[in-house]
Structure formats: C-alpha cells, structure tokens
Write a protein that holds these residues in place. Structure first.
Motif, PDB file in Angstrom:
ATOM      1  N   VAL A  76       0.840  -1.189   0.000  1.00 30.30           N
ATOM      2  CA  VAL A  76       0.000   0.000   0.000  1.00 30.30           C
ATOM      3  C   VAL A  76       0.883   1.250   0.000  1.00 30.30           C
ATOM      4  CG1 VAL A  76      -1.760   1.307   1.251  1.00 30.30           C
ATOM      5  CG2 VAL A  76      -1.862  -1.185   1.204  1.00 30.30           C
ATOM      6  N   ARG A  77       0.622   2.106  -0.952  1.00 33.63           N
ATOM      7  CA  ARG A  77       1.313   3.395  -1.036  1.00 33.63           C
ATOM      8  C   ARG A  77       0.246   4.470  -1.206  1.00 33.63           C
ATOM      9  NH1 ARG A  77       6.626   2.378  -1.083  1.00 33.63           N
ATOM     10  NH2 ARG A  77       7.404   0.596  -2.223  1.00 33.63           N
ATOM     11  N   TYR A  78       0.575   5.649  -0.696  1.00 33.38           N
ATOM     12  CA  TYR A  78      -0.420   6.719  -0.658  1.00 33.38           C
ATOM     13  C   TYR A  78       0.033   7.940  -1.431  1.00 33.38           C
ATOM     14  CZ  TYR A  78      -2.326   3.981   3.170  1.00 33.38           C
ATOM     15  OH  TYR A  78      -2.859   2.978   3.926  1.00 33.38           O
ATOM     16  N   ARG A  79      -0.946   8.692  -1.881  1.00 35.83           N
ATOM     17  CA  ARG A  79      -0.708  10.025  -2.432  1.00 35.83           C
ATOM     18  C   ARG A  79      -1.397  11.015  -1.491  1.00 35.83           C
ATOM     19  NH1 ARG A  79      -4.925   8.135  -5.782  1.00 35.83           N
ATOM     20  NH2 ARG A  79      -6.668   9.586  -5.870  1.00 35.83           N
ATOM     21  N   TYR A  80      -0.939  12.225  -1.524  1.00 37.20           N
ATOM     22  CA  TYR A  80      -1.474  13.267  -0.663  1.00 37.20           C
ATOM     23  C   TYR A  80      -2.148  14.307  -1.548  1.00 37.20           C
ATOM     24  CZ  TYR A  80       1.312  10.924   2.785  1.00 37.20           C
ATOM     25  OH  TYR A  80       1.829   9.964   3.609  1.00 37.20           O
ATOM     26  N   GLU A  81      -3.401  14.626  -1.210  1.00 35.74           N
ATOM     27  CA  GLU A  81      -4.164  15.583  -2.005  1.00 35.74           C
ATOM     28  C   GLU A  81      -4.692  16.686  -1.105  1.00 35.74           C
ATOM     29  OE1 GLU A  81      -7.264  13.575  -4.112  1.00 35.74           O
ATOM     30  OE2 GLU A  81      -5.852  12.351  -5.266  1.00 35.74           O
ATOM     31  N   LEU A  82      -4.667  17.890  -1.643  1.00 31.19           N
ATOM     32  CA  LEU A  82      -5.207  19.028  -0.907  1.00 31.19           C
ATOM     33  C   LEU A  82      -6.721  18.948  -0.851  1.00 31.19           C
ATOM     34  CD1 LEU A  82      -2.916  21.596  -2.642  1.00 31.19           C
ATOM     35  CD2 LEU A  82      -2.960  21.229  -0.170  1.00 31.19           C
ATOM     36  N   THR A  83      -7.279  19.267   0.305  1.00 31.21           N
ATOM     37  CA  THR A  83      -8.728  19.403   0.458  1.00 31.21           C
ATOM     38  C   THR A  83      -9.108  20.813   0.004  1.00 31.21           C
ATOM     39  OG1 THR A  83      -8.492  20.244   2.698  1.00 31.21           O
ATOM     40  CG2 THR A  83      -8.725  17.827   2.453  1.00 31.21           C
ATOM     41  N   GLU A  84     -10.390  21.119   0.010  1.00 28.28           N
ATOM     42  CA  GLU A  84     -10.807  22.476  -0.370  1.00 28.28           C
ATOM     43  C   GLU A  84     -10.178  23.532   0.540  1.00 28.28           C
ATOM     44  OE1 GLU A  84     -12.231  23.621  -3.191  1.00 28.28           O
ATOM     45  OE2 GLU A  84     -11.957  21.523  -3.755  1.00 28.28           O
ATOM     46  N   PRO A  85     -10.196  23.365   1.884  1.00 26.32           N
ATOM     47  CA  PRO A  85      -9.507  24.370   2.722  1.00 26.32           C
ATOM     48  C   PRO A  85      -8.010  24.447   2.408  1.00 26.32           C
ATOM     49  CG  PRO A  85     -10.977  23.038   4.068  1.00 26.32           C
ATOM     50  CD  PRO A  85     -10.935  22.398   2.702  1.00 26.32           C
ATOM     51  N   GLY A  86      -7.394  23.321   2.097  1.00 26.91           N
ATOM     52  CA  GLY A  86      -5.981  23.326   1.718  1.00 26.91           C
ATOM     53  C   GLY A  86      -5.738  24.092   0.439  1.00 26.91           C
ATOM     54  N   LYS A  87      -6.609  23.885  -0.549  1.00 25.40           N
ATOM     55  CA  LYS A  87      -6.480  24.596  -1.824  1.00 25.40           C
ATOM     56  C   LYS A  87      -6.629  26.101  -1.638  1.00 25.40           C
ATOM     57  CE  LYS A  87      -8.135  20.783  -4.674  1.00 25.40           C
ATOM     58  NZ  LYS A  87      -9.253  20.291  -5.510  1.00 25.40           N
ATOM     59  N   GLU A  88      -7.394  26.510  -0.642  1.00 28.42           N
ATOM     60  CA  GLU A  88      -7.593  27.937  -0.406  1.00 28.42           C
ATOM     61  C   GLU A  88      -6.348  28.627   0.148  1.00 28.42           C
ATOM     62  OE1 GLU A  88     -11.211  29.270   1.378  1.00 28.42           O
ATOM     63  OE2 GLU A  88     -12.369  27.698   0.383  1.00 28.42           O
ATOM     64  N   LEU A  89      -5.341  27.859   0.533  1.00 23.32           N
ATOM     65  CA  LEU A  89      -4.067  28.448   0.958  1.00 23.32           C
ATOM     66  C   LEU A  89      -3.190  28.831  -0.236  1.00 23.32           C
ATOM     67  CD1 LEU A  89      -3.264  26.179   4.006  1.00 23.32           C
ATOM     68  CD2 LEU A  89      -3.666  28.648   4.055  1.00 23.32           C
ATOM     69  N   TYR A  90      -3.644  28.543  -1.447  1.00 25.82           N
ATOM     70  CA  TYR A  90      -2.868  28.848  -2.651  1.00 25.82           C
ATOM     71  C   TYR A  90      -2.474  30.321  -2.694  1.00 25.82           C
ATOM     72  CZ  TYR A  90      -1.399  28.589  -7.550  1.00 25.82           C
ATOM     73  OH  TYR A  90      -0.681  28.624  -8.710  1.00 25.82           O
ATOM     74  N   GLY A  91      -3.400  31.211  -2.364  1.00 26.45           N
ATOM     75  CA  GLY A  91      -3.094  32.639  -2.384  1.00 26.45           C
ATOM     76  C   GLY A  91      -1.993  33.020  -1.410  1.00 26.45           C
ATOM     77  N   VAL A  92      -1.953  32.342  -0.260  1.00 25.26           N
ATOM     78  CA  VAL A  92      -0.902  32.600   0.731  1.00 25.26           C
ATOM     79  C   VAL A  92       0.457  32.230   0.148  1.00 25.26           C
ATOM     80  CG1 VAL A  92      -0.003  31.937   3.001  1.00 25.26           C
ATOM     81  CG2 VAL A  92      -2.475  32.241   2.663  1.00 25.26           C
ATOM     82  N   VAL A  93       0.526  31.045  -0.449  1.00 20.51           N
ATOM     83  CA  VAL A  93       1.790  30.582  -1.034  1.00 20.51           C
ATOM     84  C   VAL A  93       2.176  31.466  -2.218  1.00 20.51           C
ATOM     85  CG1 VAL A  93       2.938  28.620  -2.154  1.00 20.51           C
ATOM     86  CG2 VAL A  93       1.461  28.229  -0.186  1.00 20.51           C
ATOM     87  N   LEU A  94       1.196  31.854  -3.048  1.00 19.99           N
ATOM     88  CA  LEU A  94       1.493  32.748  -4.177  1.00 19.99           C
ATOM     89  C   LEU A  94       1.993  34.108  -3.706  1.00 19.99           C
ATOM     90  CD1 LEU A  94      -1.265  32.260  -6.902  1.00 19.99           C
ATOM     91  CD2 LEU A  94       1.086  31.434  -6.888  1.00 19.99           C
ATOM     92  N   SER A  95       1.429  34.629  -2.627  1.00 19.94           N
ATOM     93  CA  SER A  95       1.895  35.914  -2.091  1.00 19.94           C
ATOM     94  C   SER A  95       3.340  35.816  -1.632  1.00 19.94           C
ATOM     95  CB  SER A  95       1.002  36.368  -0.939  1.00 19.94           C
ATOM     96  OG  SER A  95      -0.270  36.709  -1.415  1.00 19.94           O
ATOM     97  N   LEU A  96       3.691  34.717  -0.972  1.00 16.20           N
ATOM     98  CA  LEU A  96       5.084  34.517  -0.555  1.00 16.20           C
ATOM     99  C   LEU A  96       5.995  34.396  -1.768  1.00 16.20           C
ATOM    100  CD1 LEU A  96       4.559  32.038   2.405  1.00 16.20           C
ATOM    101  CD2 LEU A  96       5.384  34.397   2.563  1.00 16.20           C
ATOM    102  N   LEU A  97       5.530  33.682  -2.785  1.00 11.10           N
ATOM    103  CA  LEU A  97       6.308  33.517  -4.004  1.00 11.10           C
ATOM    104  C   LEU A  97       6.537  34.869  -4.681  1.00 11.10           C
ATOM    105  CD1 LEU A  97       6.363  30.847  -6.578  1.00 11.10           C
ATOM    106  CD2 LEU A  97       5.511  33.025  -7.401  1.00 11.10           C
TER     107      LEU A  97
END
Length: 167
Positions: A76-97
């Motif tokens: 068994v191996r797993y992948r990690y996926e962003l949830t909707e609240p996780g996806k909403e952090l995109y703007g935070v990461v983009l601002s830092l970028l």
C-alpha cells in the motif's frame, strides 16, 4: 517549538501561522500545489528527513488541509491531495512567491506563473473582493471583529482596536 499555543490566540494570523508557519510545511504545500503528491516525490524534491516530512504531512492531515489516498495496493502506497480548505491556501503561497521573486530572487524568478484563462504571465496580487482594487497596507482600515478579544498575543492590538485596555 510548540505551535499549538498559537491556536488559543484570538488572531487569525497567529492561528494560521501556528499551523503552516514552518518553512517545511510551506514547501510541502508548494509542492502539492505544483502537483507532487507522493511521499517519495516530496521527499526527493525537498531533501527533508523522512520523519520531518511525515510530521508535516500528519499535521496538515490533522488540520483537514490534506487527505491521504491509496494509489497502490501491494504494498500500500499513498498520495497526498489538498482538500478544499488546503487549496484555499494557494493565495498565501502565491503571495510569498511573489514577494520572494521581487526581493529575494537575485538571479531572477525560479519559475513563472501563466494565467490559464488569458495565457499571460502573471504576478499575484491581493485584491478587494468587492471592487477588485489592489490592497496595500495604507489602503485598509482595521476594525474589531466578533472573534477579537483581549488575550495573549493580541493584548495591545485589542486595546488599539477597541480604544480601551482589558485590565
């Protein structure tokens, strides 16, 4: 450092930074936004110790920002996926970028962002959700909110916003 103490503060910045304000956590989020979803990909890209990566992923999962889903059965191996609240952090990461590209990228931006809708290079901006105008520190007034209170981490801010001390 015990980041859990920040969750008790009556401040959304403190609560959020207590959760994602660690460089490894932000880099894990960046990689997830860029499409890296498997532990081995994240580990290889970041070069972080496996226990540190596991800890950051566990923290993101506990907060409901990331989900772990199997992509292979034996073993068994797993992948990690962003949830909707996780996806909403995109703007935070983009601002830092965007800030990092402007002030820290002495050799130029490490990557460029292209807006899929128009096909043009873009620089992230923080804008007003009502009028669309760009938000700058001198353009925003802060008022007390319903969840604000005089408490550790917000003592002076609460006094400034309400006009009186909590003592």
């Amino acid at each position: 450092m015990n980041r859990d103490r920040f969750t008790a503060m009556a401040c959304s910045v403190a609560r959020t930074s207590g959760l994602i304000g660690d460089p490894w956590t932000l880099l894990v989020l960046r990689d997830l936004f860029l499409g890296l979803t498997r532990f081995d990909e994240l580990h290889r890209d970041l070069g972080v110790a496996t226990n540190v990566l596991s800890d950051r992923l566990d923290r993101l999962m506990s907060a409901g920002l990331v989900e772990r889903k199997p992509y292979q059965r034996n073993p068994v191996r797993y992948r990690y996926e962003l949830t909707e609240p996780g996806k909403e952090l995109y703007g935070v990461v983009l601002s830092l970028l965007a800030w990092g590209d402007r002030y820290m990228a002495v050799d130029g931006a490490p990557m460029e962002l292209v807006h899929r809708d128009c096909g043009e290079l873009t620089t992230p901006l923080v804008t007003c959700d009502n009028c669309g105008g760009e938000l700058h520190v001198d353009d925003v007034e802060v008022r007390p909110g319903p969840g604000g209170r005089h408490a550790p981490g917000t003592v002076v801010i609460a006094e400034l916003l309400t006009g009186h001390s909590g003592s």
